[in-house]
Design an enzyme around this catalytic site. Structure first.
Site, PDB file in Angstrom:
ATOM      1  CG  HIS A  54      49.898  88.707  76.720  1.00 14.85           C
ATOM      2  ND1 HIS A  54      51.198  88.920  76.339  1.00 14.85           N
ATOM      3  CD2 HIS A  54      49.240  88.379  75.584  1.00 14.85           C
ATOM      4  CE1 HIS A  54      51.312  88.719  75.032  1.00 14.85           C
ATOM      5  NE2 HIS A  54      50.144  88.384  74.554  1.00 14.85           N
TER       6      HIS A  54
ATOM      7  CG  ASP B 294      54.294  89.426  77.626  1.00 11.12           C
ATOM      8  OD1 ASP B 294      53.432  90.208  77.175  1.00 11.12           O
ATOM      9  OD2 ASP B 294      54.027  88.523  78.419  1.00 11.12           O
ATOM     10  CG  HIS B 295      52.124  92.344  72.265  1.00 10.07           C
ATOM     11  ND1 HIS B 295      51.667  91.053  72.320  1.00 10.07           N
ATOM     12  CD2 HIS B 295      51.019  93.114  72.115  1.00 10.07           C
ATOM     13  CE1 HIS B 295      50.355  91.045  72.207  1.00 10.07           C
ATOM     14  NE2 HIS B 295      49.925  92.287  72.086  1.00 10.07           N
TER      15      HIS B 295
HETATM   16  C1  BG6 Z   1      48.766  87.720  71.138  1.00  8.93           C
HETATM   17  C2  BG6 Z   1      47.956  86.454  71.077  1.00  8.93           C
HETATM   18  O1  BG6 Z   1      49.862  87.564  71.980  1.00  8.93           O
HETATM   19  O2  BG6 Z   1      47.968  88.784  71.609  1.00  8.93           O
HETATM   20  C3  BG6 Z   1      46.711  86.651  70.248  1.00  8.93           C
HETATM   21  O3  BG6 Z   1      48.732  85.414  70.500  1.00  8.93           O
HETATM   22  C4  BG6 Z   1      45.939  87.869  70.696  1.00  8.93           C
HETATM   23  O4  BG6 Z   1      45.886  85.492  70.301  1.00  8.93           O
HETATM   24  C5  BG6 Z   1      46.868  89.071  70.781  1.00  8.93           C
HETATM   25  O5  BG6 Z   1      44.899  88.106  69.768  1.00  8.93           O
HETATM   26  C6  BG6 Z   1      46.136  90.273  71.342  1.00  8.93           C
HETATM   27  O6  BG6 Z   1      46.974  91.376  71.369  1.00  8.93           O
HETATM   28  P1  BG6 Z   1      46.392  92.822  71.636  1.00  8.93           P
HETATM   29  O7  BG6 Z   1      47.589  93.693  71.727  1.00  8.93           O
HETATM   30  O8  BG6 Z   1      45.494  93.139  70.465  1.00  8.93           O
HETATM   31  O9  BG6 Z   1      45.617  92.744  72.897  1.00  8.93           O
END
Ligand code: BG6
Length: 513
Positions: free
Chosen positions: A267, A204-205
């Protein structure tokens, strides 16, 4: 006082247990399935280079790409090179690149091709010899979940999943972890039939972001916030992840998935867990997970769902100065798609700390601007000893954790307007990463890939967290599925009217970040 003093006099630089020293991965390799995909080029390859550049990878690190393309090792290296030049965070250094790219290999094949997995196995054995990767291998599945069973099965049958002689084998999986509770359970069963839970790293980045990890520092390293961190002082919490981009080019992944599954299930519920959980006994992974699991188990939808959730789909409008089309005109989306690009839900956390405090979560594409933030909005002061005109422009106090962009924390409170009257108006007190620290923050994927290689699971949700999150979301998704088409909102605005109405019913309103 005595113990505080003696601690501060210890010279931490001489302490062998000093946890501030950089953690460097031991000998190992990483295999990426789905290496030709967008995530791999935009995030994974650059992060691996950035780690190498920071000296955090072992010198013999190896990266193996697995895909259908008919590429030689050199073609693969060129793809990585282009991805690194386009997307790496740190400057390009020829010596780092030379050493890293000497460990690149490419294995051509499809997931159902036994021979390809036999070739992968011999490539890894050869790398153990020439690069000293020592039998330690991580398998990154950057592929659609439908392909997990066949890849896991192949890894098992080719004996790549089984570690030997104290070495390790780990699997990294990207969301979506299923599309509801039942499918998530099936998926987990497949993965766990090959890799034991301690070898499974679910990405979950958001948890790799500095600002998200800082929630724990803010809450548990300070005395200032804890006394007010509860229903006694907090009126409600708003968690917003707004994006200005649309979904052009992403129909294959997104159509039929939608904003709630894409972002809230993972997230935003993880952010809620970090904000609402109790202090863990320690930061040992099991302790941290235990607290998150407790809080997710206590989290429920606020009834009735109809009034406490909202969804929308972007129609045509403007993104900045550019005229943009609606979702239904985006390439690849069904002309009658009911996929939501905006989702908002209201939750409550049934614990002593949070009883009666709504947590509002919202996310959307093609909104006014890109911003992710967590706002703890405080109750109004019980009494204001001013003439009411003096406080006409005084809002509620708020603590805002600015996850991105413009990372930092804002405290909003009332202050006297300079002049001859006692007028009080809102002002902001700001902490900004850019001003407070000279070093730029690592990308989330740098941190997470390093943690996989180190076998450090703290920042990866476990199976139970994934299942609990689906348990929270499933009733909302079911209710929406029965309702058919979502409400349209104009691109470049802040979402559908129903989302505003959802808060207005209780006299609240969304922040306009
Ligand atoms: C991803 C989603 O997990 O996170 C995308 O699948 C989204 O739809 C992205 O655009 C956004 O990541 P960040 O790090 O740019 O907020």
């Amino acid at each position: 006082m005595a113990s505080g003093a003696s601690r501060s006099h210890r010279n931490p630089l001489r302490d062998e247990r000093d946890k501030r020293l950089p953690r460097i991965a031991g000998p190992c390799s990483m295999v990426i399935f789905g290496v030709t995909g967008d995530l791999s080029r935009r995030k994974l390859m650059p992060a691996i280079y950035d780690l190498a550049n920071r000296g955090l990878l072992p010198s013999g690190f190896a990266l193996v790409g697995f895909a259908r393309r008919d590429w030689a090792d050199e073609d693969f290296a060129k793809i990585v090179y282009d991805a690194v030049r386009a997307n790496a965070r740190t400057p390009f250094r020829e010596d780092v690149w030379r050493e890293l790219s000497a460990g690149f290999r490419f294995v051509q094949g499809t997931f159902d091709d036994d021979d390809a997995f036999a070739r992968l196995a011999s490539t890894l054995t050869a790398l153990d010899e020439v690069r000293g990767t020592d039998g330690n291998h991580a398998f990154y599945l950057s592929i659609p979940p439908a392909a997990f069973p066949v890849v896991c099965d192949q890894l098992k049958r080719s004996e790549l999943a089984q570690p030997h002689d104290g070495r390790w084998r780990r699997v990294v999986i990207e969301k979506p972890f299923g599309h509801d509770l039942a499918s998530a359970r099936k998926l987990n069963a497949v993965v766990n039939s090959v890799f034991p839970e301690h070898s499974v790293f679910r990405i979950d980045h958001y948890l790799g972001k500095e600002t998200v990890q800082n929630i724990l520092a803010l809450r548990f390293a300070n005395q200032l916030f804890d006394p007010v961190w509860s229903a006694h002082y907090i009126d409600h919490v708003q968690i917003t992840m707004a994006e200005d981009i649309g979904l052009g080019g992403r129909a294959g992944y997104y159509d039929g998935i939608g904003a709630a599954r894409d972002v809230i299930q993972n997230h935003l519920l993880q952010l809620l867990a970090l904000v609402a959980m109790e202090e863990p006994v320690s930061f040992a992974p099991a302790e941290l997970q235990a607290e998150k699991i407790k809080v997710l188990s206590a989290t429920r939808n606020i009834a009735p769902l109809d009034e406490n959730s909202a969804r929308g789909q972007y129609g045509p409008g403007w993104q900045g100065n550019e005229k943009v089309c609606g979702l239904l005109e985006e390439e690849g989306f069904a002309k009658d798609s009911t996929t939501e690009t905006y989702a908002a839900i209201a939750l409550e956390v049934d614990t002593r700390r949070w009883a009666g405090v709504p947590f509002y979560l919202r996310t959307g594409k093609r909104l006014g601007r890109r911003v992710t933030e967590i706002a703890l909005v405080f109750k109004r002061a019980p009494h204001l000893p001013f003439d009411s005109t003096m406080t006409a422009e005084l809002g509620q106090n708020a603590l805002v954790i600015r996850v991105q962009p413009d990372e930092g924390v804002t405290l909003r409170f009332g202050s006297k307007v300079p002049g001859s009257s006692m007028e009080v108006r809102d002002v902001n007190m700001d902490f900004s990463y850019g001003e407070a620290f000279t070093e730029s923050s690592p990308e989330a994927y740098e941190r997470l890939i390093l943690d996989v290689l180190l076998g450090e699971p703290s920042l990866f949700p476990v199976n139970a967290e994934v299942e609990l999150s689906w348990q929270i979301l499933d009733p909302v998704l079911e209710a929406w599925a029965k309702k058919g088409t979502p409400e349209t909102y104009e691109s470049g605005t802040w979402g559908p009217a129903s989302a505003d109405e959802m808060l207005a019913r209780t006299g609240r309103s969304w922040r306009r970040p």
